[in-house]
Design an enzyme around this catalytic site. Structure first.
Site, PDB file in Angstrom:
ATOM      1  CG  ASN A   1      -1.962  -1.113   1.121  1.00 12.40           C
ATOM      2  OD1 ASN A   1      -2.450  -1.428   0.028  1.00 12.40           O
ATOM      3  ND2 ASN A   1      -2.294  -1.729   2.234  1.00 12.40           N
TER       4      ASN A   1
ATOM      5  NE  ARG B   1      -3.984   2.880   0.876  1.00 11.56           N
ATOM      6  CZ  ARG B   1      -4.379   2.155   1.902  1.00 11.56           C
ATOM      7  NH1 ARG B   1      -4.263   2.624   3.131  1.00 11.56           N
ATOM      8  NH2 ARG B   1      -4.879   0.956   1.740  1.00 11.56           N
TER       9      ARG B   1
HETATM   10  P1  ADP Z   1      -5.675   0.138   5.289  1.00 14.84           P
HETATM   11  O1  ADP Z   1      -5.067  -0.841   4.326  1.00 14.84           O
HETATM   12  O2  ADP Z   1      -4.980   1.434   5.456  1.00 14.84           O
HETATM   13  O3  ADP Z   1      -6.073  -0.466   6.534  1.00 14.84           O
HETATM   14  P2  ADP Z   1      -8.180  -0.026   3.999  1.00 14.84           P
HETATM   15  O4  ADP Z   1      -7.869  -1.111   3.047  1.00 14.84           O
HETATM   16  O5  ADP Z   1      -9.122  -0.290   5.100  1.00 14.84           O
HETATM   17  O6  ADP Z   1      -6.897   0.638   4.551  1.00 14.84           O
HETATM   18  O7  ADP Z   1      -8.656   1.224   3.161  1.00 14.84           O
HETATM   19  C1  ADP Z   1      -8.466   2.522   3.651  1.00 14.84           C
HETATM   20  C2  ADP Z   1      -9.542   3.405   3.164  1.00 14.84           C
HETATM   21  O8  ADP Z   1      -9.415   3.590   1.787  1.00 14.84           O
HETATM   22  C3  ADP Z   1     -10.904   2.871   3.408  1.00 14.84           C
HETATM   23  O9  ADP Z   1     -11.719   3.955   3.693  1.00 14.84           O
HETATM   24  C4  ADP Z   1     -11.288   2.218   2.087  1.00 14.84           C
HETATM   25  O10 ADP Z   1     -12.662   2.267   1.873  1.00 14.84           O
HETATM   26  C5  ADP Z   1     -10.536   3.082   1.124  1.00 14.84           C
HETATM   27  N1  ADP Z   1      -9.964   2.384  -0.024  1.00 14.84           N
HETATM   28  C6  ADP Z   1      -9.067   1.387  -0.018  1.00 14.84           C
HETATM   29  N2  ADP Z   1      -8.738   1.038  -1.241  1.00 14.84           N
HETATM   30  C7  ADP Z   1      -9.437   1.837  -2.085  1.00 14.84           C
HETATM   31  C8  ADP Z   1      -9.517   1.990  -3.492  1.00 14.84           C
HETATM   32  N3  ADP Z   1      -8.795   1.257  -4.305  1.00 14.84           N
HETATM   33  N4  ADP Z   1     -10.358   2.925  -3.990  1.00 14.84           N
HETATM   34  C9  ADP Z   1     -11.073   3.682  -3.163  1.00 14.84           C
HETATM   35  N5  ADP Z   1     -11.023   3.600  -1.838  1.00 14.84           N
HETATM   36  C10 ADP Z   1     -10.227   2.696  -1.299  1.00 14.84           C
HETATM   37 MG    MG Z   2      -4.543  -5.196   1.629  1.00 14.78          MG
END
Ligand code: ADP
Ligand code: MG
Ligand code: ADP
Length: 457
Positions: free
Chosen positions: A291, A293
């Site tokens: 990821n 970010r």
């Molecule tokens: P982390 O991996 O940081 O725990 P998540 O997978 O839960 O994060 O996603 C973080 C946020 O970004 C959530 O609000 C999710 O809905 C959103 N999100 C994740 N991937 C995408 C994507 N490809 N497009 C739009 N929103 C996304």
């Molecule tokens: Mg993942």
């Protein structure tokens, strides 16, 4: 520092988090809001607030041109994308550079290569990072059927462009494969504009373990230890902790090294997270994805290491060298995060938007709340249901669990339903307390939670 004004291209708790980090570094902030978000915590805290479009995300938080134009008009020199929305949009990062705006994140090339799980897998393979047995791109359900025979059921279908748990299906028998393939591919095409699919061996007794990376523009790459994020519902994380319980020192170290190897070899810059799945029966780990970010659960790493990850992102983006080396990173104590969503656990975790009529958060030493909630806040129905993250930092896991139990019990929210009652049920569960869980465990607990509530009422 080389950045004096940041445009915050996000909303909710992460917008608040970024604004606070900027303030601490004496950086001014401009927050771009949708018309539904004018009266938010972020809008109160930012130096300036500009409406970038209507409530619908595609017209505001995903509107690249509106964001770029507003950032330029307000004379910002950098854009922080938070997570979700445009944070993993390589084209947006490229447009920032083209307009002389610093994108607070990795290079467009980093994002592009890691944004496609198939490309990320081939890079991981090239650098000897272990991969779960799987396939190349599958062009049809028939091809998936053939491949599944070789991999062996159960298999996991995944979208190459996937994120946030979308486009993923576990399939345990051939007769279910066709429908699952078509459903997942359609879901991915709708969500990401790309329906490309592949498969992996499904690991039944698995933990999700991920490594926090920091890398600067001067070739320095370090890790800040790992997080366990195995407590998931529908492939979405709900409770996270650091360090990860139940890993041998050797395995833990190998996971860290693999993450750093991958980040180094792809020339990664900024904060990022390398995700792995750990097969607990074989004591083996496999690369899942990177990821590119800031991660939702970054605060638990901040708690145990004392490193401010968002401040580091800003410093790196300004071209500074990392001011910490690997030897100086020390993991102290144990941190747990619970995601508090405005959802009704008893109604299938349906979103529960509305006005918050009472808001009494817990506080005290070792307790942190990252939230944009306040009394009187109207939680709009248009976006993610995350209302906040409750983070505790204790001297060890047992201590952190006790603190979390207290903190959740002391958190009063009225006006919207939240996941707090479910979280309270989860964190005192014997299996969780003793570390006897895997990535499937939380779904089972959700079922017993429902049953227990039915008995109570
Ligand atoms: P982390 O991996 O940081 O725990 P998540 O997978 O839960 O994060 O996603 C973080 C946020 O970004 C959530 O609000 C999710 O809905 C959103 N999100 C994740 N991937 C995408 C994507 N490809 N497009 C739009 N929103 C996304
Ligand atoms: Mg993942
Ligand atoms: P996303 O981009 O949606 O976050 P990931 O590849 O990170 O997708 O996978 C999300 C979750 O799905 C993981 O955290 C894990 O719980 C589960 N998962 C992914 N791959 C496998 C696998 N091969 N076997 C078992 N579970 C998996």
């Amino acid at each position: 520092m080389g950045i004096s004004r940041v445009f915050v291209a996000n909303r909710g708790e992460i917008a608040v988090r970024v604004i606070r980090a900027c303030k601490a570094l004496s950086i001014e902030t401009v927050l771009g809001v949708s018309s539904a978000d004018r009266e938010t915590m972020g809008a109160r805290l930012a130096d300036r607030v500009v409406c970038i479009g209507p409530a619908r995300s595609t017209d505001s938080y995903l509107n690249r041109q509106a964001i770029l134009a507003t950032a330029l008009a307000t004379e910002c020199d950098a854009i922080h994308p938070g997570y979700g929305f445009l944070s993993e949009d390589a084209e947006f990062a490229r447009l920032c550079h083209e307009n002389d705006l610093i994108f607070v994140g990795p290079t467009p090339e980093n994002i592009r290569r890691m944004g496609n799980k198939l490309e990320a897998r081939s890079l991981a393979k090239e650098f000897n990072v272990p991969l779960a047995e799987g396939s190349a791109r599958l062009y049809s359900a028939d091809e998936a059927l053939e491949t599944a025979e070789q991999v062996g059921y159960p298999i996991l279908l995944k979208a190459a462009a996937g994120g946030g748990g979308r486009g993923i299906r576990v399939v345990d028998a051939p007769e279910k494969l066709k429908a699952a393939f078509e459903g997942a591919s359609a879901e991915a095409a709708a969500a990401f504009g790309d329906g490309a699919m592949f498969m992996e061996r499904y690991i039944g007794n698995a933990r999700h373990v991920e490594v926090q990376i920091l890398a600067d523009n001067h070739g320095n790459v370090i890790h800040l230890g790992e997080r366990d994020c195995s407590l998931q519902r529908r492939y979405q994380k709900m409770v996270e902790e650091s360090p990860a319980p139940g890993l041998s020192d050797k395995l833990r170290q190998q996971i860290h090294e693999s993450a750093v190897t991958l980040a180094k070899n792809i020339g990664y810059v900024s904060a990022g997270t390398v995700e792995f799945i750990v097969d607990m029966d074989r004591s083996q780990f496999y690369f899942l994805e990177m990821n590119t970010r800031v991660q939702v659960e970054h605060p638990i790493t901040e708690a145990v290491t004392g490193v401010d990850i968002v401040a580091q992102q800003l410093r790196i983006a300004a071209g500074e060298k990392l001011d910490i080396n690997q030897g100086e990173v020390k993991v102290e104590g144990h941190s747990i995060e619970c995601r508090i969503n405005a959802e009704a656990p008893l109604r299938g975790f349906q979103p529960s938007p509305g006005r918050i009529s009472r808001w009494r958060p817990p506080s005290g030493s070792g307790i942190r709340l990252d939230s944009h909630g306040f009394e009187g806040y109207f939680m709009p129905p248009y976006y993610d249901s995350l209302l906040g993250k409750l983070i505790v930092h204790g001297k060890d896991r047992q201590d952190a669990l006790a603190m979390m139990e207290q903190a959740l019990a002391g958190f009063e929210i009225e006006g919207v339903e939240t996941t707090i009652p479910f979280l309270q049920y989860v964190i005192v569960n014997d299996d969780f307390v003793t570390g006897n869980f895997n990535t499937r465990w939380l779904e089972k607990v959700a079922t017993t939670f429902l049953e227990s509530q039915a008995v109570d009422s």
